[in-house]
Scaffold this motif. Structure first.
Motif, mmCIF file in Angstrom:
data_model
loop_
_atom_site.group_PDB
_atom_site.id
_atom_site.type_symbol
_atom_site.label_atom_id
_atom_site.label_comp_id
_atom_site.label_asym_id
_atom_site.label_seq_id
_atom_site.Cartn_x
_atom_site.Cartn_y
_atom_site.Cartn_z
ATOM 1 N N HIS A 162 0.826 -1.207 0.000
ATOM 2 C CA HIS A 162 0.000 0.000 0.000
ATOM 3 C C HIS A 162 0.869 1.269 0.000
ATOM 4 C CE1 HIS A 162 -3.763 -2.121 0.328
ATOM 5 N NE2 HIS A 162 -3.336 -2.802 1.406
ATOM 6 N N ILE A 163 1.983 1.214 0.740
ATOM 7 C CA ILE A 163 2.879 2.371 0.735
ATOM 8 C C ILE A 163 3.414 2.620 -0.668
ATOM 9 C CG2 ILE A 163 5.119 3.208 1.551
ATOM 10 C CD1 ILE A 163 4.514 1.853 4.233
ATOM 11 N N ASP A 164 3.834 1.514 -1.344
ATOM 12 C CA ASP A 164 4.351 1.671 -2.706
ATOM 13 C C ASP A 164 3.281 2.227 -3.641
ATOM 14 O OD1 ASP A 164 6.750 0.758 -1.853
ATOM 15 O OD2 ASP A 164 6.566 -1.255 -2.706
ATOM 16 N N GLN A 165 2.058 1.767 -3.447
ATOM 17 C CA GLN A 165 0.982 2.261 -4.302
ATOM 18 C C GLN A 165 0.783 3.776 -4.143
ATOM 19 O OE1 GLN A 165 -1.128 0.616 -6.603
ATOM 20 N NE2 GLN A 165 0.547 -0.864 -6.432
ATOM 21 N N VAL A 166 0.820 4.224 -2.889
ATOM 22 C CA VAL A 166 0.653 5.668 -2.637
ATOM 23 C C VAL A 166 1.821 6.457 -3.227
ATOM 24 C CG1 VAL A 166 0.567 7.425 -0.846
ATOM 25 C CG2 VAL A 166 -0.759 5.328 -0.585
ATOM 26 N N LEU A 167 3.041 5.974 -2.992
ATOM 27 C CA LEU A 167 4.222 6.689 -3.480
ATOM 28 C C LEU A 167 4.249 6.764 -5.004
ATOM 29 C CD1 LEU A 167 6.923 5.313 -1.006
ATOM 30 C CD2 LEU A 167 5.894 7.605 -1.028
ATOM 31 N N LEU A 168 3.850 5.691 -5.671
ATOM 32 C CA LEU A 168 3.828 5.689 -7.131
ATOM 33 C C LEU A 168 2.774 6.649 -7.680
ATOM 34 C CD1 LEU A 168 4.413 1.937 -8.041
ATOM 35 C CD2 LEU A 168 5.813 3.889 -8.691
ATOM 36 N N MET A 169 1.677 6.745 -6.966
ATOM 37 C CA MET A 169 0.668 7.695 -7.406
ATOM 38 C C MET A 169 1.167 9.132 -7.245
ATOM 39 S SD MET A 169 -2.952 6.066 -6.149
ATOM 40 C CE MET A 169 -3.843 7.292 -7.049
ATOM 41 N N LEU A 170 1.935 9.398 -6.160
ATOM 42 C CA LEU A 170 2.456 10.739 -5.921
ATOM 43 C C LEU A 170 3.635 11.042 -6.826
ATOM 44 C CD1 LEU A 170 2.315 10.859 -2.024
ATOM 45 C CD2 LEU A 170 0.804 12.053 -3.618
ATOM 46 N N PHE A 171 4.548 10.071 -6.979
ATOM 47 C CA PHE A 171 5.779 10.289 -7.742
ATOM 48 C C PHE A 171 5.932 9.180 -8.756
ATOM 49 C CE2 PHE A 171 6.672 11.478 -3.202
ATOM 50 C CZ PHE A 171 6.438 12.829 -3.353
ATOM 51 N N PRO A 172 5.236 9.286 -9.873
ATOM 52 C CA PRO A 172 5.243 8.165 -10.844
ATOM 53 C C PRO A 172 6.638 7.888 -11.399
ATOM 54 C CG PRO A 172 3.469 9.705 -11.306
ATOM 55 C CD PRO A 172 4.313 10.343 -10.275
ATOM 56 N N ASP A 173 7.477 8.902 -11.543
ATOM 57 C CA ASP A 173 8.805 8.729 -12.152
ATOM 58 C C ASP A 173 9.897 8.671 -11.106
ATOM 59 O OD1 ASP A 173 7.619 8.894 -14.660
ATOM 60 O OD2 ASP A 173 7.773 11.095 -14.690
ATOM 61 N N PHE A 174 9.525 8.431 -9.885
ATOM 62 C CA PHE A 174 10.526 8.488 -8.821
ATOM 63 C C PHE A 174 11.665 7.491 -9.016
ATOM 64 C CE2 PHE A 174 12.333 7.561 -4.660
ATOM 65 C CZ PHE A 174 12.609 8.825 -4.208
ATOM 66 N N PRO A 175 11.417 6.241 -9.412
ATOM 67 C CA PRO A 175 12.546 5.298 -9.558
ATOM 68 C C PRO A 175 13.605 5.824 -10.539
ATOM 69 C CG PRO A 175 10.486 4.096 -9.528
ATOM 70 C CD PRO A 175 10.111 5.528 -9.598
ATOM 71 N N GLU A 176 13.175 6.365 -11.697
ATOM 72 C CA GLU A 176 14.136 6.866 -12.682
ATOM 73 C C GLU A 176 14.901 8.074 -12.138
ATOM 74 O OE1 GLU A 176 10.992 6.246 -13.229
ATOM 75 O OE2 GLU A 176 10.991 4.592 -14.695
ATOM 76 N N HIS A 177 14.158 9.022 -11.519
ATOM 77 C CA HIS A 177 14.808 10.215 -10.981
ATOM 78 C C HIS A 177 15.757 9.861 -9.847
ATOM 79 C CE1 HIS A 177 11.341 12.926 -12.603
ATOM 80 N NE2 HIS A 177 12.163 12.487 -13.559
ATOM 81 N N PHE A 178 15.354 8.901 -9.013
ATOM 82 C CA PHE A 178 16.210 8.489 -7.894
ATOM 83 C C PHE A 178 17.515 7.894 -8.405
ATOM 84 C CE2 PHE A 178 17.599 5.152 -4.919
ATOM 85 C CZ PHE A 178 17.861 5.920 -3.802
ATOM 86 N N ASN A 179 17.425 7.034 -9.407
ATOM 87 C CA ASN A 179 18.625 6.405 -9.951
ATOM 88 C C ASN A 179 19.533 7.427 -10.645
ATOM 89 O OD1 ASN A 179 18.689 3.588 -9.316
ATOM 90 N ND2 ASN A 179 16.877 3.315 -10.609
ATOM 91 N N SER A 180 18.941 8.542 -11.190
ATOM 92 C CA SER A 180 19.770 9.559 -11.853
ATOM 93 C C SER A 180 20.674 10.304 -10.886
ATOM 94 C CB SER A 180 18.869 10.559 -12.590
ATOM 95 O OG SER A 180 18.140 11.350 -11.650
ATOM 96 N N LEU A 181 20.367 10.158 -9.557
ATOM 97 C CA LEU A 181 21.202 10.813 -8.553
ATOM 98 C C LEU A 181 22.354 9.923 -8.101
ATOM 99 C CD1 LEU A 181 18.405 12.423 -6.327
ATOM 100 C CD2 LEU A 181 19.684 13.487 -8.190
ATOM 101 N N ALA A 227 25.970 8.218 -4.114
ATOM 102 C CA ALA A 227 25.406 9.368 -4.837
ATOM 103 C C ALA A 227 26.467 10.094 -5.666
ATOM 104 C CB ALA A 227 24.772 10.350 -3.857
ATOM 105 N N LEU A 228 25.973 10.822 -6.717
ATOM 106 C CA LEU A 228 26.861 11.628 -7.567
ATOM 107 C C LEU A 228 27.200 12.969 -6.911
ATOM 108 C CD1 LEU A 228 25.092 11.068 -11.006
ATOM 109 C CD2 LEU A 228 27.362 10.232 -10.352
ATOM 110 N N TYR A 229 26.466 13.360 -5.889
ATOM 111 C CA TYR A 229 26.595 14.684 -5.301
ATOM 112 C C TYR A 229 26.837 14.573 -3.818
ATOM 113 C CZ TYR A 229 24.058 15.380 -9.665
ATOM 114 O OH TYR A 229 23.670 15.341 -10.967
ATOM 115 N N ASP A 230 27.223 15.721 -3.231
ATOM 116 C CA ASP A 230 27.373 15.702 -1.769
ATOM 117 C C ASP A 230 26.000 15.651 -1.137
ATOM 118 O OD1 ASP A 230 26.242 18.281 -1.756
ATOM 119 O OD2 ASP A 230 28.193 19.246 -1.855
#
Length: 581
Positions: A492-511, A568-571
């Motif tokens: 259920h947590i994953d379902q809520v997070l995906l609805m809020l941040f659909p592209d979060f996995p891609e953006h997270f990995n870009s960091l 991470a790529l950044y500080d």
């Protein structure tokens, strides 16, 4: 026209000395008052102060029109005066050429003609060389034995003596002419010279002392003598009539004769400019200042172009300008006349000018004083204005500085308000995002609650059924088998997070560095790392809150966070800034 009165020789010299003293005083700083007796000892039959007073009594519109019209003609002669030096140079070249020819000539007749031509040039420019040229003519004439040449040379001397104001000497020279030995043409010239001598005498001497007018009687006598020798239509008689009527102050009749005279003269003739001046003087006597200035100006222009210095036009126009109120140019022109008299060396012209100069100079002095007063007042006003202007500038500078400070303060407030506005906008965005999150979370909670209630109802029925049939062993299995979405909290947590941040996995990995990027497993939507940092993005930042939300220990949370930050790529700060963006 020459307008004079005669004194005795000694009286004349005394008077001229007095006039010269007056003129010398005029060159100084003290003004000389205008004469109050325009009719007693004066060279002019036209009292200009009285004429000016009468002119000022006329209608203002008429005065303005006349002043405007006369100004046009004064402009014309002043314009030509500006080029007087060039015309004088031309006259000098003519004289130099005649001198060169005379030096080469040997024949007496030719030398006489050249001396006569030199006399004609000098007679308009300077007394002494003109008189010398006349004497040379007489000497050459006597050598030739032709008495007509001698008599004509004597007449030349008489003419130049009259122009210089030497009337007694002119009379004596004229008496030496042996009329019986003269030809008819020379007799006519002698009569003209005698007539002109009486005419000039008639205005040089206070003629009111003679009653009847002896000079007019003699002019009539010479007129009658001339009539017997010349044709009735001769211009010479017309000229004599002009002068006799002028002497009698019968100006209207003199104008009529002047027009008749001009009609008979060629514009190129030597006497034409003199006739123009005579017409203008008579118009002046009539009070017609527009026509007077017109003709006198034309006469003066012709004489200036000839290089002459003996003309009276400058003085007469100065008088007209005085009468009509143009005092500055009146003063300028009377000084031109004075300068010409000095060059010509004519005591006659000095005496003529002396009758007008004090009056014009007195008005010029008053005008200058008035201008000085106006300038002084103007200077004071200007000084006051300058002080006020400086005060105004000082106030404006202070106001400008104050406005600058107020502007800076306003800009500071505007910038502060802009910052606050941006903060409010950011807060609004955050509030909108929070509202959207609440809506999503609330929706998911309602759905999860509904699914959970359905699963619990199903479980309850199964438990009751097992209890009814007393299948206690199966009851344990029932609880062990209750798995799935309705009881999976992380799902259920994953379902809520995906609805809020659909592209979060891609953006997270870009960091993260490429070799450290995490991929979701098939049986779950988010990895543990993604889930932790998604909740941080959602606003749950404390480790305790994260542990309770995910049913992990705090150490587990810290471990996962450290692992991700190391990859991470950044500080740390930049990583979290980009994560929250």
């Amino acid at each position: 026209m020459n307008i004079r009165i005669r004194f005795g020789a000694q009286t004349c010299q005394q008077w001229l000395m007095a006039a010269l003293c007056v003129l010398m005083s005029l060159a100084g700083v003290m003004p000389v008052a205008a004469s109050k007796t325009d009719t007693t000892y004066t060279l002019s039959s036209m009292p200009i102060v009285k004429m000016r007073d009468e002119f000022n009594k006329t209608d203002a519109a008429v005065r303005s029109r006349i002043s405007r019209e006369t100004s046009t003609y004064i402009d014309a002669i002043c314009k030509v005066l500006n080029n007087a030096a060039a015309y004088d140079a031309q006259a000098k070249r003519r004289i130099d050429d005649l001198k060169d020819e005379l030096a080469k000539a040997t024949e007496p007749q030719k030398r006489y003609e050249l001396c006569a031509a030199l006399y004609e040039e000098y007679s308009h420019q300077s007394f002494k060389p003109a008189f010398t040229a006349a004497q040379q003519c007489e000497q050459i004439g006597r050598k030739t034995g032709d008495y007509d040449l001698v008599a004509q040379a004597i007449i030349y001397k008489v003419e130049i003596l009259i122009k210089g104001g030497f009337f007694r000497e002119a009379s004596e020279a004229l008496a030496t002419v042996d009329v019986a030995r003269c030809s008819e043409a020379v007799k006519v010239n002698r009569l003209i010279a005698a007539f002109n001598l009486e005419f000039e005498n008639g205005f040089y001497f206070p003629r009111h002392l003679f009653n009847p007018n002896l000079y007019l009687q003699r002019m009539n006598y010479y007129y009658e003598q001339t009539r017997r020798l010349v044709p009735a239509e001769s211009w010479i008689l017309d000229d004599m009539n002009v002068k006799m009527n002028f002497n009698k102050r019968n100006y209207a009749e003199a104008v009529r004769w002047s027009k008749q005279l001009l009609a008979k003269l060629a514009p190129s003739s030597d006497y034409y400019s003199t006739a123009l001046g005579n017409l203008g003087y008579n118009y002046m006597g009539m009070g017609d200042y527009t026509n007077a200035t017109c003709y006198i100006s034309q006469s003066g222009i012709e004489n200036i172009k000839r290089g002459a210095k003996d003309y009276a036009a400058a003085r007469k126009i100065a008088e007209v300008a005085f009468i009509t109120g143009d005092i500055t140019r009146s003063y300028m022109l009377i000084n031109v006349a004075m300068h010409n008299a000095e060059i010509f060396h004519s005591r006659y012209r000095y005496a003529e000018i002396a009758s007008s100069y004090p009056k014009i100079d007195n008005d010029m002095y008053a005008y200058t004083q008035k201008q000085h007063t106006r300038l002084l007042v103007g200077f004071v006003v200007l000084a006051v204005v300058a002080v006020l202007l400086c005060g105004a500038i000082y106030i404006m500078v202070r106001q400008a500085r104050m406005l600058h400070r107020q502007k800076a303060l306003i800009e500071h407030h505007v910038e502060s308000l802009s910052d606050k506005s941006r903060q409010i906008e950011e807060i609004n965005v955050q509030l909108l995002e929070a509202g959207r999150i609440k809506e999503v979370v609330l929706g998911q909670l309602i759905m999860a609650s509904a699914n959970h209630q359905s699963a619990m109802e199903k479980l309850r029925k199964e438990v009751l059924r097992r209890l009814t049939i007393k299948d206690y062993d199966g009851l344990r299995n029932v609880f062990d088998q209750q798995r799935g979405e309705a009881f999976d909290v992380l799902y259920h947590i994953d379902q809520v997070l995906l609805m809020l941040f659909p592209d979060f996995p891609e953006h997270f990995n870009s960091l993260l560095r490429e070799e450290n990027r995490v991929m979701s497993r098939r049986d779950e939507r988010f990895t543990t790392e993604m889930r932790i940092f998604a909740l941080i993005r959602l606003g749950i930042t404390k480790n305790d809150d994260l542990a309770r939300s995910l049913n992990y220990s705090v150490n587990t949370i810290k471990s996962y966070k450290t692992r991700v930050l190391n990859a991470a790529l950044y500080d740390k700060d930049e990583f979290y800034r980009r994560l929250m963006a």
